[in-house]
Design an enzyme around this catalytic site. Structure first.
Site, mmCIF file in Angstrom:
data_model
loop_
_atom_site.group_PDB
_atom_site.id
_atom_site.type_symbol
_atom_site.label_atom_id
_atom_site.label_comp_id
_atom_site.label_asym_id
_atom_site.label_seq_id
_atom_site.Cartn_x
_atom_site.Cartn_y
_atom_site.Cartn_z
ATOM 1 N N GLY A 34 0.818 -1.212 0.000
ATOM 2 C CA GLY A 34 0.000 0.000 0.000
ATOM 3 C C GLY A 34 0.850 1.259 0.000
ATOM 4 C CG HIS A 40 3.387 1.019 -5.484
ATOM 5 N ND1 HIS A 40 3.584 1.943 -4.493
ATOM 6 C CD2 HIS A 40 4.032 -0.104 -5.084
ATOM 7 C CE1 HIS A 40 4.304 1.413 -3.530
ATOM 8 N NE2 HIS A 40 4.603 0.176 -3.856
ATOM 9 C CE LYS A 152 12.266 1.387 -3.541
ATOM 10 N NZ LYS A 152 12.667 1.311 -2.141
#
Ligand code: PAF
Length: 282
Positions: A34, A40, A152
């Protein structure tokens, strides 16, 4: 904009996936904790192109946090996350509770060995066991055809690839490039912890790995010299360097001379916030 269908239990999620598979639909999956940022969202947008159905999971996984880490204060913004997910056509958000994922009595964990050693595996003992276990559970529940992860978290991606190969999991793993802020700082949910002054200094991690890349491009092949370039760009700007290392890009084994594709990986604290970054060399 169509809204995202929220599913909260593993049983309902599995039933949804079974029905989609029975219809011959390809499921593309983006697991997250989240606090979605543009990185994202780009994974979800890439998933949209890969699958007939896109599933996002939002679960702040307690087993990947150490006792002194930021589990309690990890940023949470379900409404904001659902709006961002909807903006790129996500079909389902799987948002289980801790007891759904780890019912009382749970005692099975996945331990990926060599790839999970050193780097974040050394600095965050148990972290990759938590990551591998929750990702394996999510794969078992969501049953995706393809799952997308950001580069990442380079070591995390290597651990997941190893686990999927070793356990014959029928899912394709796709790594996607790191998204960066305009000054180069790698996007991360943890950037939200940074004060304005810390945010200004955090870019030093990007500058460090970039300095090593520039020296590599100029012909340097010795790992020690490349690491030194990174360290000198980072020191005095960050508060503590956890590691700066060069590893083989496939096996993640340490390298001394760069003769095959390699990666420089760095982790450092800016204030109380631990940030990571990496760049491929060759
Ligand atoms: O990268 C993350 O956000 C997490 O480590 C993951 C893969 C969702 C597992 O909890």
């Amino acid at each position: 904009m169509p809204s995202v269908h929220v599913i909260t239990t593993p049983a309902a999620m599995s039933a949804w996936s079974e029905a989609a598979r029975a219809r011959g639909e390809r499921i593309a999956f983006v697991p997250t904790m989240g606090a979605l940022h543009a990185g994202h969202v780009s994974l979800l947008a890439a998933a949209r192109k890969q699958g007939d159905r896109v599933v996002l999971s939002i679960f702040v996984n307690p087993t990947q946090f150490g006792p002194q880490e930021d589990l309690a204060r990890y940023p949470r913004d379900l409404d904001g996350d659902l709006a961002k997910a909807a903006s790129v056509g996500t079909d389902v958000a799987f948002v289980p509770g801790v007891a759904d994922m780890y019912p009382p009595g749970a005692q099975t964990f996945i331990d990926v060995r060599e790839v999970a050693q050193g780097l974040c595996g050394e600095r965050r003992p148990g972290h990759f066991t938590g990551v591998a276990t929750v990702v394996a559970k999510l794969f078992g529940i969501v049953r995706p055809h393809v799952a997308l992860f950001g580069e990442k978290d380079f070591q995390q991606l290597a651990v997941i690839r190893r686990m999927v190969a070793d356990l014959n999991m029928p899912v394709e793993i796709e790594g996607r490039p790191t998204l960066r802020e305009s000054d180069g700082l790698a996007m991360s949910s943890r950037n939200a912890y940074l004060s304005p002054a810390e945010r200004g200094r955090a870019v030093a991690i990007f500058r460090g790995v970039s300095a090593a890349c520039e020296r590599f491009a100029a012909g340097e092949r010795g790992a020690i010299a490349l690491v030194e370039s990174a360290l000198s760009a980072m020191k005095d700007r960050v508060d503590r360097i956890d590691y700066v290392e060069i590893r083989d890009a496939e096996s993640l084994r340490p390298v001394e001379r760069l003769e095959k594709p390699a990666v420089i990986l760095a982790a450092a604290f800016v204030g109380a916030t631990r940030l990571i970054d990496n760049m491929r060399l060759g």
